[in-house]
Design an enzyme around this catalytic site. Sequence first.
Site, PDB file in Angstrom:
ATOM      1  CB  THR A  30      43.013  33.139  13.740  1.00 11.51           C
ATOM      2  OG1 THR A  30      43.600  32.448  12.640  1.00 11.51           O
ATOM      3  CG2 THR A  30      41.498  33.183  13.573  1.00 11.51           C
ATOM      4  CG  PHE A  37      31.874  35.838  13.835  1.00 13.14           C
ATOM      5  CD1 PHE A  37      32.180  36.933  14.600  1.00 13.14           C
ATOM      6  CD2 PHE A  37      30.611  35.735  13.299  1.00 13.14           C
ATOM      7  CE1 PHE A  37      31.254  37.915  14.829  1.00 13.14           C
ATOM      8  CE2 PHE A  37      29.671  36.711  13.515  1.00 13.14           C
ATOM      9  CZ  PHE A  37      29.994  37.807  14.282  1.00 13.14           C
ATOM     10  CD  GLN A 103      33.494  37.588   4.705  1.00 13.84           C
ATOM     11  OE1 GLN A 103      32.431  37.280   5.220  1.00 13.84           O
ATOM     12  NE2 GLN A 103      34.369  36.688   4.294  1.00 13.84           N
ATOM     13  CG  HIS A 121      31.464  42.999   6.958  1.00 14.93           C
ATOM     14  ND1 HIS A 121      31.664  41.683   7.328  1.00 14.93           N
ATOM     15  CD2 HIS A 121      30.512  42.971   5.998  1.00 14.93           C
ATOM     16  CE1 HIS A 121      30.851  40.905   6.614  1.00 14.93           C
ATOM     17  NE2 HIS A 121      30.161  41.660   5.807  1.00 14.93           N
ATOM     18  CB  CYS A 132      23.876  65.437  11.103  1.00 14.70           C
ATOM     19  SG  CYS A 132      25.401  65.469  12.065  1.00 14.70           S
ATOM     20  CB  CYS A 158      23.285  67.361  15.869  1.00 12.25           C
ATOM     21  SG  CYS A 158      23.080  65.738  15.115  1.00 12.25           S
ATOM     22  CB  SER A 195      35.860  33.574   4.592  1.00 11.78           C
ATOM     23  OG  SER A 195      34.471  33.808   4.698  1.00 11.78           O
ATOM     24  CG  ASN A 216      38.449  28.405   5.697  1.00 10.48           C
ATOM     25  OD1 ASN A 216      38.707  29.485   6.221  1.00 10.48           O
ATOM     26  ND2 ASN A 216      37.517  27.597   6.165  1.00 10.48           N
TER      27      ASN A 216
HETATM   28  P1  NAD Z   1      34.233  32.818  10.176  1.00 11.67           P
HETATM   29  O1  NAD Z   1      34.624  32.912  11.623  1.00 11.67           O
HETATM   30  O2  NAD Z   1      32.825  32.430   9.851  1.00 11.67           O
HETATM   31  O3  NAD Z   1      35.187  31.791   9.418  1.00 11.67           O
HETATM   32  C1  NAD Z   1      36.572  31.827   9.605  1.00 11.67           C
HETATM   33  C2  NAD Z   1      37.139  30.565   8.967  1.00 11.67           C
HETATM   34  O4  NAD Z   1      38.556  30.668   8.998  1.00 11.67           O
HETATM   35  C3  NAD Z   1      36.777  29.270   9.723  1.00 11.67           C
HETATM   36  O5  NAD Z   1      36.355  28.291   8.799  1.00 11.67           O
HETATM   37  C4  NAD Z   1      38.099  28.887  10.419  1.00 11.67           C
HETATM   38  O6  NAD Z   1      38.228  27.479  10.568  1.00 11.67           O
HETATM   39  C5  NAD Z   1      39.106  29.431   9.423  1.00 11.67           C
HETATM   40  N1  NAD Z   1      40.407  29.764  10.022  1.00 11.67           N
HETATM   41  C6  NAD Z   1      40.671  30.221  11.269  1.00 11.67           C
HETATM   42  N2  NAD Z   1      41.981  30.506  11.403  1.00 11.67           N
HETATM   43  C7  NAD Z   1      42.557  30.200  10.208  1.00 11.67           C
HETATM   44  C8  NAD Z   1      43.889  30.290   9.705  1.00 11.67           C
HETATM   45  N3  NAD Z   1      44.913  30.731  10.473  1.00 11.67           N
HETATM   46  N4  NAD Z   1      44.126  29.926   8.422  1.00 11.67           N
HETATM   47  C9  NAD Z   1      43.124  29.467   7.631  1.00 11.67           C
HETATM   48  N5  NAD Z   1      41.836  29.356   8.049  1.00 11.67           N
HETATM   49  C10 NAD Z   1      41.555  29.738   9.319  1.00 11.67           C
HETATM   50  O7  NAD Z   1      34.644  34.202   9.522  1.00 11.67           O
HETATM   51  P2  NAD Z   1      34.003  35.013   8.321  1.00 11.67           P
HETATM   52  O8  NAD Z   1      33.596  34.090   7.236  1.00 11.67           O
HETATM   53  O9  NAD Z   1      34.933  36.141   8.050  1.00 11.67           O
HETATM   54  O10 NAD Z   1      32.667  35.610   8.931  1.00 11.67           O
HETATM   55  C11 NAD Z   1      32.709  36.197  10.217  1.00 11.67           C
HETATM   56  C12 NAD Z   1      32.185  37.613  10.308  1.00 11.67           C
HETATM   57  O11 NAD Z   1      32.710  38.167  11.533  1.00 11.67           O
HETATM   58  C13 NAD Z   1      32.654  38.527   9.230  1.00 11.67           C
HETATM   59  O12 NAD Z   1      31.543  39.263   8.846  1.00 11.67           O
HETATM   60  C14 NAD Z   1      33.676  39.457   9.879  1.00 11.67           C
HETATM   61  O13 NAD Z   1      33.350  40.814   9.566  1.00 11.67           O
HETATM   62  C15 NAD Z   1      33.449  39.345  11.365  1.00 11.67           C
HETATM   63  N6  NAD Z   1      34.695  39.214  12.158  1.00 11.67           N
HETATM   64  C16 NAD Z   1      35.782  39.982  11.837  1.00 11.67           C
HETATM   65  C17 NAD Z   1      36.955  39.847  12.565  1.00 11.67           C
HETATM   66  C18 NAD Z   1      38.137  40.695  12.190  1.00 11.67           C
HETATM   67  O14 NAD Z   1      37.972  41.832  11.738  1.00 11.67           O
HETATM   68  N7  NAD Z   1      39.359  40.172  12.326  1.00 11.67           N
HETATM   69  C19 NAD Z   1      37.048  38.913  13.602  1.00 11.67           C
HETATM   70  C20 NAD Z   1      35.906  38.166  13.917  1.00 11.67           C
HETATM   71  C21 NAD Z   1      34.729  38.330  13.176  1.00 11.67           C
END
Ligand code: NAD
Length: 259
Positions: A30, A37, A103, A121, A132, A158, A195, A216
């Site tokens: 972020t 997400f 993830q 992921h 294919c 294909c 996460s 987190n």
């Molecule tokens: P999630 O959105 O469920 O959880 C993210 C967590 O991180 C939340 O609890 C949030 O409060 C916390 N958070 C946000 N910014 C933060 C920071 N700067 N420092 C600390 N904590 C912070 O994410 P998840 O558990 O990874 O699951 C979401 C799914 O969506 C995954 O499967 C992922 O593949 C996918 N996704 C990926 C991306 C990416 O590739 N960057 C972005 C969005 C979603």
Amino acid sequence: MDSVEKISKLADLLAESKKTMVLTGAGISTESGIPDFRGPGGLWTKVDPMLVFSADTFIYRPEIFYKQGMHLLGALRGASPNAAHHVLAELERAGLVDAVITQNIDGLHQKAGSHRVYELHGHLRSASCIKCGHMISWEGLEELVLAGQIPPRHGGQCRGVYKPDCVFFGDSLPPEFYDCCREVSQSGLLVVVGSSLEVSPVNYLPELCKNLVIINMGETMADHQAVLKIEALAGEVFTALSGVLKERGHFYPKTGQLA
Ligand code: NAD
């Protein structure tokens, strides 16, 4: 424990652990400008991800992904790693982190210089023909879409549809997931970063480790198992951790510094 004591405890745990794995989620990115997400501005709020990024929908109506979802994924490719990604790469080079399990599909750990990265992921570097397996680059996929091929198809006999090499809802995880389970169960420490641990089966991994640290903002499904929970921005935590580790120069006898 105040935040300074928590960072110091994290540094102790890293130093004591013979093998450390790090599990990252959308929250680590972020601060690179990629919304997570479920947070404000996140993917949930733009499209219905269970439709647009559904493996079943892709089989029957791939044009839904190509019209509504591809540009959202493509936007992640321009992001740059932040302090948390950079310090994790430094920790790997310093021998304090064995591998990152992510993830995320944004590729930011590799951009920051991490070498051992499990991308559970998938990623946004390529796409494969669902018939294919023929692989093309993301740029090649974009060219086909910009040329009006929706959905883009493998040529010749294909005619299979190309699908990005990332996991859609309903897809199974890559077989490397079992390698991750084995590595985590052999580790002294698992550090979860950014996460909510709501996504299965990745949220099974904290069960397997001896010591769990969670960095987190907000609650996670495994808070009750953690020996240490740091509720702060990942970039700030890793910047502070890097400072503490540099002060304790004994981690880096050759250079006196990280990297
Ligand atoms: P999630 O959105 O469920 O959880 C993210 C967590 O991180 C939340 O609890 C949030 O409060 C916390 N958070 C946000 N910014 C933060 C920071 N700067 N420092 C600390 N904590 C912070 O994410 P998840 O558990 O990874 O699951 C979401 C799914 O969506 C995954 O499967 C992922 O593949 C996918 N996704 C990926 C991306 C990416 O590739 N960057 C972005 C969005 C979603």
